[in-house]
Design a protein around this motif. Sequence first.
Motif, short mmCIF file in Angstrom:
data_model
loop_
_atom_site.label_atom_id
_atom_site.label_comp_id
_atom_site.label_asym_id
_atom_site.label_seq_id
_atom_site.Cartn_x
_atom_site.Cartn_y
_atom_site.Cartn_z
N MET A 62 -4.03 5.15 -1.13
CA MET A 62 -2.69 5.17 -3.12
C MET A 62 -3.14 5.02 -4.07
SD MET A 62 0.02 4.37 -1.11
CE MET A 62 0.79 3.44 -2.02
N ASN A 63 -2.37 4.91 -4.64
CA ASN A 63 -2.63 4.99 -6.32
C ASN A 63 -1.55 4.27 -6.35
OD1 ASN A 63 -2.13 5.34 -8.98
ND2 ASN A 63 -3.65 7.16 -9.60
N TYR A 64 -2.35 2.10 -7.13
CA TYR A 64 -1.13 1.41 -6.67
C TYR A 64 -0.37 1.64 -8.32
CZ TYR A 64 -2.98 -0.21 -2.75
OH TYR A 64 -3.90 0.20 -1.69
N LYS A 65 -1.58 1.71 -9.50
CA LYS A 65 -0.81 2.00 -10.96
C LYS A 65 0.30 2.88 -11.55
CE LYS A 65 -5.62 -0.82 -12.27
NZ LYS A 65 -6.29 -0.22 -12.57
N LYS A 66 -0.03 4.36 -10.32
CA LYS A 66 1.12 5.17 -11.09
C LYS A 66 1.94 5.20 -10.13
CE LYS A 66 -2.60 8.29 -12.72
NZ LYS A 66 -3.88 8.81 -12.35
N ASN A 67 1.96 5.03 -8.89
CA ASN A 67 3.18 5.38 -8.65
C ASN A 67 3.88 3.96 -6.98
OD1 ASN A 67 5.47 6.15 -6.40
ND2 ASN A 67 4.42 8.27 -6.89
N ASN A 68 4.95 3.30 -7.51
CA ASN A 68 4.51 2.37 -7.25
C ASN A 68 5.90 2.57 -5.40
OD1 ASN A 68 3.81 0.86 -8.94
ND2 ASN A 68 5.60 0.92 -9.98
N VAL A 69 6.60 3.68 -6.14
CA VAL A 69 7.80 3.69 -4.75
C VAL A 69 6.91 4.29 -3.47
CG1 VAL A 69 9.11 5.05 -4.36
CG2 VAL A 69 9.60 4.08 -6.16
N LEU A 70 5.57 5.08 -4.23
CA LEU A 70 4.80 5.03 -2.89
C LEU A 70 4.04 4.22 -2.31
CD1 LEU A 70 3.52 7.74 -1.77
CD2 LEU A 70 1.62 8.21 -2.93
N PHE A 71 3.64 3.35 -3.06
CA PHE A 71 3.29 1.90 -2.24
C PHE A 71 4.04 1.05 -1.96
CE2 PHE A 71 3.24 -2.22 -2.96
CZ PHE A 71 2.12 -2.67 -2.62
N PHE A 72 5.25 1.25 -2.03
CA PHE A 72 5.91 -0.25 -0.77
C PHE A 72 5.91 1.15 0.12
CE2 PHE A 72 10.42 -0.84 0.24
CZ PHE A 72 9.70 -2.54 0.51
N THR A 73 6.84 2.46 0.09
CA THR A 73 7.07 3.54 0.93
C THR A 73 5.53 3.21 2.02
OG1 THR A 73 8.73 4.79 -0.59
CG2 THR A 73 8.06 5.82 1.81
N ASN A 74 4.64 3.94 1.27
CA ASN A 74 3.42 3.92 2.25
C ASN A 74 2.97 3.17 3.48
OD1 ASN A 74 3.31 6.64 1.58
ND2 ASN A 74 1.08 6.80 0.78
N LEU A 75 3.76 1.60 2.60
CA LEU A 75 3.26 0.15 2.91
C LEU A 75 4.17 0.28 4.52
CD1 LEU A 75 1.46 -2.63 2.83
CD2 LEU A 75 2.46 -3.04 1.18
N SER A 76 5.75 -0.31 4.07
CA SER A 76 6.74 0.23 4.71
C SER A 76 5.72 0.71 6.43
CB SER A 76 7.45 -0.11 4.60
OG SER A 76 8.07 -0.82 3.07
N LEU A 77 5.49 2.31 6.02
CA LEU A 77 5.22 3.38 6.57
C LEU A 77 4.37 2.41 7.73
CD1 LEU A 77 6.15 5.76 8.94
CD2 LEU A 77 4.26 6.04 7.10
N LEU A 78 3.39 2.34 6.57
CA LEU A 78 1.71 1.36 8.22
C LEU A 78 1.96 0.49 8.61
CD1 LEU A 78 -1.75 2.02 7.84
CD2 LEU A 78 -1.35 0.04 6.44
N ILE A 79 2.57 -0.24 8.18
CA ILE A 79 3.38 -1.91 8.30
C ILE A 79 4.54 -1.30 10.66
CG2 ILE A 79 4.89 -4.23 9.24
CD1 ILE A 79 4.26 -4.32 5.93
N VAL A 80 5.10 -0.58 10.07
CA VAL A 80 6.37 0.22 11.34
C VAL A 80 5.46 0.43 12.59
CG1 VAL A 80 7.63 1.23 11.75
CG2 VAL A 80 8.54 -0.18 9.67
N ILE A 81 4.18 1.70 11.62
CA ILE A 81 3.21 2.09 12.92
C ILE A 81 2.51 1.17 14.13
CG2 ILE A 81 1.39 3.68 12.59
CD1 ILE A 81 2.41 5.27 10.97
#
Length: 645
Positions: free
Chosen positions: A405-424
């Motif tokens: 994760m690169n939180y500072k540059k891509n917030n959409v990627l952050f949220f998408t990956n975090l959501s996917l991680l939680i669902v998994i």
Amino acid sequence: MYDAIFPAFVTISEALKSGTLPFWEPFQYRGVPISNLMGIPIWFPLTIILGIVGYTQEMMQFQYLVIILLAAWFMYLSLGNYVNNPWLCALGGIVYATSGQFVSNAQHITFLIAAMLFPLIHYATRKWIDERKNSWLILIGVSTGLLLLNNYPPFLILTALFIVMELVFSFKKIKKDSNNLNVLKVFFYSTSIVLIVAILVGFVSVYTNLTVMNEITRSHVPWESATASSLNIWNLLGVFSPVLVQLSDRLNMGLDLSMSNMYIAMPILLLAFSRVPKTSKDLVLLAGCVLALLLSMGQNSIVYQILYNYIPGMDTFKFPSGIRYIYFYYITLLAIKNLDNIIKDKSNFYKIDKIFSKGAYILLILTTVVILIGSIGSFESLIYNSIIKELFWSAAIIGMFVFTMNYKKNNVLFFTNLSLLIVIFATLGVWRNDEYTIGVAERPESYSEEIKKLYNLPEENWISNTSAESIPLAMARTVFTQNFQNGGYVGSFKLKTFNEAFENELLPKEGEPIVWLIEEEKAQFNESKLKTAGVIKTSASEVINYTPNEISGNLELDTSSYLILEQTYFNGWKVDIDEFNREIVHTDSGAIAVKVNPENTKFVFEFKPVGTIISIVISVVTWIILIGYGLYLLYKMKRRTKIKV
């Protein structure tokens, strides 16, 4: 589920399909009013609807699925009181409905209904605190009434405990919003509306629960035995992995797997500790987590013992670990609320990195500790190898998430990956536990096949007039068993009449008739009760007829006799001989008897409790009024929308 609750639901369904209300369960506990089966949601709307359709194994699984989906939806609504982001609310709904309570506990359907309703009650309560509208009070009343219809009073007590905690934390806000009115009057008025609606909605369960309290006993049950279903420190191991749930279950022999599952998505646990509580809402969520966890620990925590000993009705509940859904609820609320705060303030994104990195390190440290313990002790290698593997892979997955994760540059990627991680992580409990938690590999034969196999008889309603040994996974009409299912238990209590008959060895034994005769000249009475102990049983007929709430048959008599039906007497029984009502004679075993003469040819025993019928009418009328009120509100809302346009 198959052995106890399913037969009761089939009995309910048979009655409803024949146009009769379900009053009597003849196949469990030597016969019992069906409403007395505490822990089975007899009058719950979903039970009634599926009963009218026809209750089958497929319907049982459909019911389970509906409860899970409703739990996710109600959790979604409840989270809306804390966050405005619908995607976060949806995440929380998935996490809650796939937690260890729901995935492993299909057999305790009444626990799942309570877990489903708790978010709805909490949602309506928070809405009332914020908006103070009567419509929210009515929703609290309706959802509480549904909890009453769930037919297990301790869940109502537990819900009230946590709602009171919420109100105490919100007292200042309620007082401020009361516009200088007496806050006690506000509480009295609001509580009155909730109680009136709840009692009227669930009146049938209120009436029958109060009735059953006089018919059950639970003497000489030690605290340790009564609360054998308590979480201990080993069960907390299961929060890391669904597989570790099974291992922790083996380390706590007092529980079955359905009661020991503490698994919840690990990112949710990490997010719950990502912020220091700052507001009263944060504090009440944290307090809810801690209190619910302590209550779930039962005999391993003094908190549950206080409730058990000093709050009336709580001693009916011997499943402390069943309370853990409240913990899952509050921990999910707290985690999603923290995540929402982090997303709103982008400068806080580093906190996610920090907390998840620490989580990965903690898991690796735990893995190392387990390896060391396993190397110096003589432990079962399978258990420790599994623990090491589960902890390591959990640490690896979270570590990869942090690394990529690169939180500072891509917030959409952050949220998408975090959501996917939680669902998994949330759904791991579903697709990694398989038959351990959701079902067994071999299921019993269908209801109709079971009947055909045991009673290959031409008429559907005729059953053998013979008591039989308990049959594993027996369905409704295959019963009339010697052991009568759970030995006379209703919830954690024993039926008084059944228990007395059992202790005096007056229950029918294998091969003995269910409807039988004592010749009048041989009959003996003890304290005005017909003596059945030691009497030779003469069968009244080879088969008897069973229809909902009614047992009947034909008579061929040579002499005046007493006809005994091996079903327990409760208020509501009436007996007709040749279509004329006769007086019931009580027996020393608590069964029902009636005097018959040689000219008599037919008997009908019917159970028709007037009090239960009246209470059903009150509940049904209340539901009709509420549905009408709901339709009226929808009409007003649509009309208002048209006017605006």
